[in-house]
Design a protein around this motif. Structure first.
Motif, PDB file in Angstrom:
ATOM      1  N   SER A 134     -23.625 -65.006  49.279  1.00 39.32           N
ATOM      2  CA  SER A 134     -23.282 -65.229  47.876  1.00 39.32           C
ATOM      3  C   SER A 134     -23.177 -63.925  47.095  1.00 39.32           C
ATOM      4  O   SER A 134     -22.585 -63.878  46.024  1.00 39.32           O
ATOM      5  CB  SER A 134     -24.332 -66.146  47.232  1.00 39.32           C
ATOM      6  OG  SER A 134     -25.625 -65.554  47.338  1.00 39.32           O
ATOM      7  N   LEU A 135     -23.756 -62.865  47.657  1.00 45.43           N
ATOM      8  CA  LEU A 135     -23.727 -61.572  46.979  1.00 45.43           C
ATOM      9  C   LEU A 135     -22.468 -60.776  47.302  1.00 45.43           C
ATOM     10  O   LEU A 135     -22.095 -59.856  46.572  1.00 45.43           O
ATOM     11  CB  LEU A 135     -24.957 -60.749  47.368  1.00 45.43           C
ATOM     12  CG  LEU A 135     -26.316 -61.360  47.006  1.00 45.43           C
ATOM     13  CD1 LEU A 135     -27.441 -60.480  47.521  1.00 45.43           C
ATOM     14  CD2 LEU A 135     -26.424 -61.545  45.496  1.00 45.43           C
ATOM     15  N   ASP A 187     -19.102 -55.007  49.731  1.00 46.92           N
ATOM     16  CA  ASP A 187     -18.115 -55.329  48.699  1.00 46.92           C
ATOM     17  C   ASP A 187     -18.548 -56.621  48.017  1.00 46.92           C
ATOM     18  O   ASP A 187     -18.642 -57.669  48.656  1.00 46.92           O
ATOM     19  CB  ASP A 187     -16.732 -55.501  49.329  1.00 46.92           C
ATOM     20  CG  ASP A 187     -15.629 -55.661  48.291  1.00 46.92           C
ATOM     21  OD1 ASP A 187     -15.942 -55.894  47.106  1.00 46.92           O
ATOM     22  OD2 ASP A 187     -14.444 -55.563  48.667  1.00 46.92           O
ATOM     23  N   ASN A 188     -18.814 -56.548  46.708  1.00 44.25           N
ATOM     24  CA  ASN A 188     -19.256 -57.730  45.966  1.00 44.25           C
ATOM     25  C   ASN A 188     -18.162 -58.329  45.091  1.00 44.25           C
ATOM     26  O   ASN A 188     -18.418 -59.201  44.255  1.00 44.25           O
ATOM     27  CB  ASN A 188     -20.482 -57.407  45.115  1.00 44.25           C
ATOM     28  CG  ASN A 188     -20.192 -56.362  44.048  1.00 44.25           C
ATOM     29  OD1 ASN A 188     -19.049 -55.920  43.869  1.00 44.25           O
ATOM     30  ND2 ASN A 188     -21.238 -55.949  43.335  1.00 44.25           N
TER      31      ASN A 188
END
Length: 203
Positions: free
Chosen positions: A85-86, A129-130
């Motif tokens: 989810s991050l 990479d968020n």
């Protein structure tokens, strides 16, 4: 590990004198599909296959009919990726692989290859990479002694000789040793595994 190299050199010297006119040198390159097998450390996460490549040189030394000694030296990218989810995390590890292989010919063109492999760690790069930005961390292995700099594993696969000069091949390689002995959330404990396909050219 030293015993493996001594054995390889001994086999090379013993057979090269009797097969100088039959020895074939070659180059090869291919696609790596790498992932990890998690150990007993902090491993509460799921990983996915990461793509990379390999390239290097090989020697084929006939021993007896249908059997050849085929050592290689390859640059090989390994690693894994995971999505949460991050965001997405990717770890790319670069190795020099030294497979010490035997090639068993089945029929006129199909060969089974198998043998031990020693891998030497060159570099480790982490990328996260968020969706809003990307963070990269290079030379991770130089910041800690948690990474083993050399690993022993094994390899099995096939080679199909299209003709005397060109071949296609596929193989599976697995580290017998873990990258470290005490996994953490930042450096999980695992063994590398790689499926690869490629092409080779002999001279």
């Amino acid at each position: 590990m030293k015993k493996i190299f001594i054995l390889a050199i001994g086999l090379f010297v013993a057979t090269a004198a009797n097969a100088q006119d039959k020895i074939k040198f070659g180059v090869k390159a291919g696609l790596n599909l790498s992932d990890i097998i998690k150990g007993d450390g902090n491993n509460n996460f799921d990983t996915k296959v990461k793509t990379g490549f390999n390239a290097g040189v090989t020697v084929e030394i006939p021993l007896i009919a249908g059997l050849a000694f085929t050592p290689e030296v390859l640059y090989s990218q390994k690693g894994y990726k995971l999505t949460s989810s991050l965001g997405e995390f990717r770890q790319t590890t670069s190795f020099i692989d030294v497979p010490i292989l035997a090639s068993f010919r089945l029929g006129s063109s199909f060969n089974i290859v198998a043998g031990p492999q020693v891998s030497f760690l060159l570099s480790t790069k982490n990328k996260f990479d968020n969706g809003f930005g990307t963070v990269e961390q290079t030379n991770v292995e130089k910041d800690s002694d948690r990474f083993k700099k050399s690993l022993v594993g094994g390899l099995i696969g096939f080679r199909y000789d299209i003709n005397e000069k060109f071949d296609i091949h596929g193989r599976y390689a697995l580290d017998f040793q873990k990258n470290n002995e005490n996994g953490t959330s930042s450096t999980p404990e695992f063994r590398n595994q790689v499926f690869s396909v490629g092409v080779g050219i002999k001279f």
